[in-house]
Design an enzyme around this catalytic site. Structure first.
Site, PDB file in Angstrom:
ATOM      1  N   LYS A 108       0.842  -1.212   0.000  1.00  0.00           N
ATOM      2  CA  LYS A 108       0.000   0.000   0.000  1.00  0.00           C
ATOM      3  C   LYS A 108       0.871   1.253   0.000  1.00  0.00           C
ATOM      4  O   LYS A 108       0.623   2.196  -0.750  1.00  0.00           O
ATOM      5  CB  LYS A 108      -0.935  -0.013   1.215  1.00  0.00           C
ATOM      6  CG  LYS A 108      -2.045  -1.051   1.090  1.00  0.00           C
ATOM      7  CD  LYS A 108      -2.736  -1.352   2.420  1.00  0.00           C
ATOM      8  CE  LYS A 108      -3.741  -2.486   2.243  1.00  0.00           C
ATOM      9  NZ  LYS A 108      -4.312  -2.957   3.521  1.00  0.00           N
ATOM     10  N   ASP A 120     -10.679   3.134   4.432  1.00  0.00           N
ATOM     11  CA  ASP A 120     -11.119   1.736   4.405  1.00  0.00           C
ATOM     12  C   ASP A 120     -12.645   1.634   4.404  1.00  0.00           C
ATOM     13  O   ASP A 120     -13.191   0.560   4.160  1.00  0.00           O
ATOM     14  CB  ASP A 120     -10.601   1.007   5.651  1.00  0.00           C
ATOM     15  CG  ASP A 120      -9.434   0.097   5.357  1.00  0.00           C
ATOM     16  OD1 ASP A 120      -9.330  -0.385   4.214  1.00  0.00           O
ATOM     17  OD2 ASP A 120      -8.641  -0.144   6.280  1.00  0.00           O
ATOM     18  N   GLN A 131      -4.393  -1.408   9.704  1.00  0.00           N
ATOM     19  CA  GLN A 131      -4.421  -2.762   9.156  1.00  0.00           C
ATOM     20  C   GLN A 131      -5.061  -3.723  10.163  1.00  0.00           C
ATOM     21  O   GLN A 131      -4.728  -3.720  11.345  1.00  0.00           O
ATOM     22  CB  GLN A 131      -2.989  -3.206   8.815  1.00  0.00           C
ATOM     23  CG  GLN A 131      -2.891  -4.558   8.140  1.00  0.00           C
ATOM     24  CD  GLN A 131      -3.483  -4.596   6.737  1.00  0.00           C
ATOM     25  OE1 GLN A 131      -3.521  -3.578   6.047  1.00  0.00           O
ATOM     26  NE2 GLN A 131      -3.961  -5.740   6.322  1.00  0.00           N
TER      27      GLN A 131
HETATM   28  N1  GUN Z   1      -6.932  -6.747   6.466  1.00  0.00           N
HETATM   29  C1  GUN Z   1      -7.330  -7.503   5.432  1.00  0.00           C
HETATM   30  N2  GUN Z   1      -7.900  -6.745   4.485  1.00  0.00           N
HETATM   31  C2  GUN Z   1      -7.887  -5.478   4.948  1.00  0.00           C
HETATM   32  C3  GUN Z   1      -8.329  -4.233   4.416  1.00  0.00           C
HETATM   33  O1  GUN Z   1      -8.882  -4.125   3.318  1.00  0.00           O
HETATM   34  N3  GUN Z   1      -8.103  -3.150   5.198  1.00  0.00           N
HETATM   35  C4  GUN Z   1      -7.509  -3.239   6.405  1.00  0.00           C
HETATM   36  N4  GUN Z   1      -7.362  -2.133   7.103  1.00  0.00           N
HETATM   37  N5  GUN Z   1      -7.095  -4.368   6.921  1.00  0.00           N
HETATM   38  C5  GUN Z   1      -7.280  -5.480   6.182  1.00  0.00           C
END
Ligand code: GUN
Length: 300
Positions: A55, A122, A99
């Site tokens: 990311k 998110d 995350q």
């Molecule tokens: N963990 C697995 N997928 C995601 C996601 O799309 N966003 C976040 N913040 N954590 C994750």
């Protein structure tokens, strides 16, 4: 039987990233605002580390600023909330991504509630969950929408064009994927059914679907004979199976070789939904930076 057309998430995500990069350059030129994405990783889960690193890398590739915060697994909830408060108040940060999963001693809903809803790239804050849950058919998505569901809906729009009147079955009722996908498909005028582990005769229900979205987290769970001939199948699963030579192999929640003989369109794993998730995160971050600069939502 003709083989399904593969939905090429890699190429569609690359095109979206390119549009986002152009949007970033325009925002920098017009308003001198550089979109900033803050990622927060608590602990050292290797899979999460890979996701967070990619990311940050993609954000920089697209001309954004990336702020990576790594905290030890022993971090207290109070310390994490303090960091989030600081990021909420930082004008250089337009998007905050915490995350998941968080360590067990931290109350995840409490943390998600602490993120400024206008920086919640998110789409997990209850305010944004509620916005998506109450959206009217066809209304603009001018608030952050969870990235994987947004990616699924973009892939379907790319493959099928209009989704109006289609019967959609979603296998999986999670708050992160199944439910938001259902809201997005309702907004696109599908007739939506959410199936889950207690659904009766799941194969028969799946066979009614023009659009089948599978996010259940079980390797190759959906078989070829569960699929209506010609259906569009979106496989959100990422599972590791043992492969010869002590290696592992990534497979989805759909038995790919079987589905390929029956479906009309099908996402591969990897290379389907996965690349869309990061691209949509960049899209959300750009939109929030535009909002902060007083610019309107732009469907790019
Ligand atoms: N963990 C697995 N997928 C995601 C996601 O799309 N966003 C976040 N913040 N954590 C994750």
């Amino acid at each position: 039987m003709a083989a399904a057309k593969l939905i090429d998430g890699k190429t569609i995500a690359a095109a979206l990233r390119k549009r986002v990069g152009k949007g970033v350059a325009e925002l920098v030129a017009a308003r001198h605002v550089k979109p900033g994405l803050a990622t927060v990783l608590v602990g050292d889960d290797p899979a999460s580390e890979v996701y967070v690193r990619s990311k940050g890398r993609v954000a920089v590739e697209l001309g954004m600023a990336s702020f990576d915060h790594r905290l030890p697994a022993s971090t207290t909830e109070a310390d994490l909330l303090q960091l989030i408060a600081r990021l909420n108040g930082d004008p250089a940060v337009h998007g905050i991504l915490v995350q998941l999963p968080l360590p067990r001693h931290i109350d995840t809903p409490h943390v998600l509630l602490a993120v400024d809803p206008d920086k919640d790239v998110d789409g997990f804050h209850p305010m944004n969950v509620g916005r998506l849950g109450s959206i009217a058919a066809g209304a603009p998505l001018d608030f952050p929408v969870p990235c994987t569901p947004l990616g699924c809906s973009m892939l379907l729009a790319d493959a099928l064009g209009s989704l109006r009147g289609k019967d959609a079955v979603i296998v999986g009722r999670s708050t992160l994927v199944g439910r938001p996908v259902a809201q997005l498909l309702l907004r696109s005028d599908c007739t939506v059914t959410i199936a889950h582990s207690r659904t009766r005769d799941l194969p028969a229900l799946c066979r009614t679907a023009d659009i089948l979205v599978v996010a259940i987290g079980k390797a190759e769970f959906v078989r070829g004979d569960w699929i209506k001939p010609g259906a569009a199948v979106i496989d959100v699963g990422i599972n590791r199976l043992p492969a010869p030579g002590g290696k592992t192999k990534l497979v989805g929640d759909v038995a790919f070789d079987e589905a390929r003989e029956i479906a009309g369109h099908l996402t591969p794993v990897p290379g389907g939904v996965g690349p869309m998730t990061v691209a949509c995160l960049m899209y959300n971050t750009l939109q929030e930076a535009r909002r902060r600069a007083g610019l309107p939502f732009a469907a790019i």
